[in-house]
Each structure stands twice: as structure tokens, then as C-alpha cells.
Design an enzyme around this catalytic site. Structure first.
Site, PDB file in Angstrom:
ATOM      1  N   SER A  43       0.693  -1.736   0.446  1.00 49.09           N
ATOM      2  CA  SER A  43      -0.006  -0.165  -0.044  1.00 49.09           C
ATOM      3  C   SER A  43       1.090   1.031   0.401  1.00 49.09           C
ATOM      4  CB  SER A  43      -0.969  -0.305   1.202  1.00 49.09           C
ATOM      5  OG  SER A  43      -0.476  -0.088   2.442  1.00 49.09           O
ATOM      6  N   GLN A  74       1.349   5.082   1.744  1.00 53.47           N
ATOM      7  CA  GLN A  74       1.405   4.698   2.912  1.00 53.47           C
ATOM      8  C   GLN A  74       2.503   5.618   3.389  1.00 53.47           C
ATOM      9  OE1 GLN A  74       3.857   1.493   4.772  1.00 53.47           O
ATOM     10  NE2 GLN A  74       2.574   0.467   3.386  1.00 53.47           N
ATOM     11  N   HIS A 115       4.308   7.469   6.871  1.00 51.96           N
ATOM     12  CA  HIS A 115       4.370   6.821   8.644  1.00 51.96           C
ATOM     13  C   HIS A 115       4.445   8.096   9.510  1.00 51.96           C
ATOM     14  CE1 HIS A 115       5.578   2.660   7.567  1.00 51.96           C
ATOM     15  NE2 HIS A 115       6.478   3.068   6.751  1.00 51.96           N
ATOM     16  N   LYS A 172       8.390   5.410  12.760  1.00 48.66           N
ATOM     17  CA  LYS A 172       8.446   4.287  11.796  1.00 48.66           C
ATOM     18  C   LYS A 172       9.991   4.590  10.780  1.00 48.66           C
ATOM     19  CE  LYS A 172       6.589  -0.625  10.036  1.00 48.66           C
ATOM     20  NZ  LYS A 172       6.477  -0.052   8.391  1.00 48.66           N
ATOM     21  N   GLU A 174      12.050   4.251   8.169  1.00 50.97           N
ATOM     22  CA  GLU A 174      12.260   3.030   7.050  1.00 50.97           C
ATOM     23  C   GLU A 174      13.264   3.130   6.171  1.00 50.97           C
ATOM     24  OE1 GLU A 174       8.555   0.588   6.841  1.00 50.97           O
ATOM     25  OE2 GLU A 174       8.819   2.161   5.232  1.00 50.97           O
ATOM     26  N   HIS A 234       5.220   7.217   0.489  1.00 52.39           N
ATOM     27  CA  HIS A 234       6.319   5.753  -0.317  1.00 52.39           C
ATOM     28  C   HIS A 234       4.995   4.497  -0.433  1.00 52.39           C
ATOM     29  CE1 HIS A 234       6.767   5.273   3.789  1.00 52.39           C
ATOM     30  NE2 HIS A 234       6.972   3.559   3.291  1.00 52.39           N
ATOM     31  N   ARG A 286      -2.295   4.530   5.322  1.00 55.86           N
ATOM     32  CA  ARG A 286      -2.180   4.362   4.135  1.00 55.86           C
ATOM     33  C   ARG A 286      -3.580   5.227   3.280  1.00 55.86           C
ATOM     34  NH1 ARG A 286      -2.864  -0.620   7.454  1.00 55.86           N
ATOM     35  NH2 ARG A 286      -1.397  -1.829   7.154  1.00 55.86           N
ATOM     36  N   LYS A 320      -7.443  -1.944   2.508  1.00 57.58           N
ATOM     37  CA  LYS A 320      -7.189  -2.106   4.573  1.00 57.58           C
ATOM     38  C   LYS A 320      -7.828  -0.849   4.237  1.00 57.58           C
ATOM     39  CE  LYS A 320      -3.180  -4.954   5.902  1.00 57.58           C
ATOM     40  NZ  LYS A 320      -1.974  -5.122   6.012  1.00 57.58           N
TER      41      LYS A 320
HETATM   42 ZN   LIG Z   1       6.895   2.143   4.786  1.00 57.46          ZN
END
Ligand SMILES: [Zn+2]
Length: 394
Positions: free
Chosen positions: A80, A82, A84, A107, A109, A238, A257, A263
């Protein structure tokens, strides 16, 4: 301190032995059997409660709380779109909606490609979005309420992007479906021009009527070669589309999301959290620091983790690595070496080896040649990031 990783079989994963996750898991754990019809999406290395690693010798779960989670991802179908939240947003969201936002942590990444890897990352330069909207009439009809927004985009004014993206994200499902159909019929030239025809068709068939398909015209398509990385800080939009990668992140489950998913989409939160800055795709490739001929460090501007990439040819002699931060997790992607350290038996490392490094900071790890293997030794080591060197950027 060898570990057995935890495998997640999400439906978007690559199937059977085609999956790097399945390949590594088989070598990591002799008891692991690959089924040629099952998708193998993620291999987790760490102590996250949704998939803790186990000590190979005892079968007991790794209990130590690590600030990061290391993964391998094998992607067959897009994940998806998304963002954070940052730490303070995460705290607020978690206290307000604990069922959706499961913890109070951010979060960030980092993904490093193991095979040619494609993702969406950040917004395109704003004037480029303006040109795309101008040239694709059905998209313009869906995303542009006020013609002045096009002028704002052309002038690199974020409010133009904010208005158009909000309008697009709030469009009716039917209108989105019609727009996608019209583009695939009448605007293939535009799709080829931006080199997104293949991705567009794949997303269109995997996620019919999903607004994420149209996000392609707003977001950068980033193509990584093996060894190249992208870093996703807070509120950077992203999506991972295809390929295999090593991924390291702060230990959290917080995802807002925006599309390419059945979802829950928290559009309102997404639109208010998003960072609306445009930049070219090349800017999204993260540059590591080279320490010497064998070692690169991927050091993001957060304290939770950094990643060391170690490469050694079979003919290379002993290599000594001082791990500055602790604890660490080492994952071997290819080749063979012996690992020696104080008070430890010599350990044979090979593709699929996962080793927990709970040492004192500054412990020396010695990587010794291991026979005739012809493959280059490639390993990733995740550790917390040195706080002093990144604090100013947080
Ligand atoms: Zn991510």
C-alpha cells in the site's frame, strides 16, 4: 548466537523459490520447507512480538528489546501507498485510536535493493505534476478544482499540490475507475513518456478503481539497482512495488495508508500528515558513507538504526570490524567466511546465516577466509545509530 528468522507469508510476496525470503529461510533453517504455491513475503530478524527470532541452539525467542527490526522483503504485488507519522504524531494517534495505531513510536525505514527494485517515493517536482495534469484531461478534471492551482504548481508552491492531491484522494470510486479507464485508452503516449505504462497496467489490474493507480502521476517512481537504497523519513509518502530488498526500520507498526490496499485508508490523517515537497526521483536515492574498500555505512538521520554493508572477495584476508553500537544483527546474503570474536567459538557464516551480536560497543568482529567458495561475501549488519552524529537532524 545464531538466530532463526520469522517468515511472514503475506499474499503480496513472491511465490516459492523465486522469493529471496524463501531462499534465505531455507538456508537459515534446515527445517524450513518451501512450497511452490505459497508466497513468502517477509523474513524478520529481531524481537518484534509479531515475529520474534529464535536462538538456533535452544529454540527460545530472542527476548532483548531491540530499537530496530531488520527484514528481507520479496515483493510480487505492490504494498500500500503509505506514510509513517513522526514521534509526536504517533503518540497522539496511538492514544486516540489504539486499534489502528498500535504503538506510540515513529517508523523511519531504509530499503536496500537485493535485486532490481521499484518503489514510489515522495512527490514529483511540482512543475512536472502541473505538466502531467495539463496533458491528461481526465486526471485534470478529477484533481484540479481551481485553475489557479496549476499556476501554483508551476511556481513550485506547495499549496497547489496540497489542493490537487486532496481533491484526488477524496474523489468518488466510480470517477476514479472511469479516469483510469480513460487514461489507459487515450493517454498511452503520456504513460510511455513517463516510463510508467508497465507499472500503470499492473496496478490497474491488481487494484481496480483504486486511487493509488492515479497517485503514479503525482509520485516519483524510484528504480534501485542492487546495493542502492532509499530512506523513508516521517511523513514521506511511499510504496514498494516490486523486487527484493533488505529493510531496516524503527520497531513500530504505525502506518497511515493512502491507496493500493483493501485495508483502512485514513485519508484525513494522511492529508494532514503528508510532507508536500516535490523533488526529482534521483534525490530519493540514499548515499551511504564509504569507510574503506569493503565497508559502506547507511546512516539515516534517526537514532534507531544504521546499516553496515560488508563485501569481501574469497581471496581477501582477515577483515576486522569494530561494531561501534550494540546490539547488532548480522545477515549474510552471499559467500562464506568464518566469524571470530572474544570468547566465542569460530562460527561458519554462509548465505542465510543470521547472527545476534549482543556485545559491548567497540567489540571486534574478525571475518576470516573460509576455503574455496567462489562467491563474494556480502553481509548486512544493523545496529542502533550513533546518537552524537545524528541528533542535529532529528
Ligand atoms: Zn513504509
Amino acid at each position: 548466537m545464531e538466530l532463526v528468522g520469522f517468515v511472514h507469508k503475506y499474499e503480496w510476496g513472491k511465490v516459492g523459490k523465486d522469493s529471496a525470503v524463501a531462499q534465505l529461510a531455507t538456508l537459515n533453517d534446515p527445517a524450513f520447507n518451501v512450497d511452490e504455491k505459497t508466497p513468502y513475503a517477509e523474513l524478520w530478524m529481531g524481537s518484534h512480538p509479531s515475529g520474534p527470532s529464535k536462538y538456533k541452539s535452544s529454540g527460545i525467542n530472542l527476548q532483548d528489546e531491540l530499537p530496530f527490526l531488520l527484514k528481507v522483503l520479496s515483493i510480487n504485488k505492490a504494498l500500500s501507498i503509505q506514510v509513517h507519522p513522526n514521534k509526536s504524531e504517533a503518540e497522539k494517534l496511538h492514544s486516540k485510536l489504539p486499534n489502528i495505531y498500535k504503538d506510540p513510536n515513529h517508523k523511519p525505514e531504509m530499503a536496500i535493493a537485493l535485486t532490481p527494485f521499484t518503489g514510489l517515493c515522495g512527490f514529483r517536482p511540482l512543475p512536472e505534476i502541473r505538466d502531467i495534469l495539463q496533458n491528461i484531461e481526465p486526471l485534470k478534471a478529477l484533481a484540479v478544482e481551481d485553475p489557479n492551482d496549476l499556476k501554483l504548481l508551476a511556481a513550485n508552491d506547495e499549496s497547489g499540490l496540497r489542493n490537487c492531491y486532496r481533491k484526488l484522494m477524496n474523489a468518488e470510486k466510480n470517477a476514479i475507475g472511469e479516469c483510469i479507464d480513460a487514461i489507459s485508452k487515450d493517454y498511452t503516449k503520456e504513460l510511455y513518456k513517463h516510463n510508467i505504462h508497465e507499472i500503470f497496467n499492473t496496478l490497474k489490474s491488481d487494484f481496480p478503481n483504486d486511487v493509488g493507480v492515479l497517485s503514479l502521476f503525482f509520485l516519483n517512481v524510484v528504480r534501485l539497482q542492487p546495493g542502492q537504497a532509499m530512506f523513508l523519513g516521517a511523513n514521506q509518502i511511499h510504496a514498494y512495488l516490486s523486487g527484493d530488498c533488505v529493510e531496516c526500520m524503527a520497531c513500530s507498526d504505525n502506518v497511515i495508508r493512502a491507496g493500493l490496499t483493501p485495508k483502512y485508508k485514513d485519508i484525513k490523517q494522511l492529508l494532514s500528515s503528508l510532507e508536500y515537497t516535490g523533488a526529482p526521483a534521483e534525490c530519493k536515492i540514499f548515499t551511504p558513507v564509504r569507510v574503506d574498500a569493503h565497508r559502506l555505512i547507511f546512516k539515516p538521520p534517526v537514532e534507531d538504526f544504521s546499516l553496515i554493508q560488508l563485501t569481501l572477495k574469497p581471496s581477501d584476508l582477515e577483515y576486522v570490524l569494530k561494531v561501534e553500537q550494540s546490539p547488532g544483527i548480522l545477515l549474510v546474503i552471499s559467500g562464506e567466511r568464518y566469524l571470530e570474536s572474544y570468547g566465542l567459538d569460530k562460527l561458519k557464516l554462509k548465505r542465510g546465516s543470521i547472527v545476534y551480536l549482543p556485545f559491548e560497543s567497540d567489540t571486534e568482529l574478525r571475518f576470516l577466509p573460509a576455503g574455496e567458495g567462489e562467491h563474494e561475501f556480502l553481509a548486512y549488519i544493523s545496529t542502533p545509530n550513533a546518537a552524537s552524529s545524528c541528533k542535529s537532524n532529528v
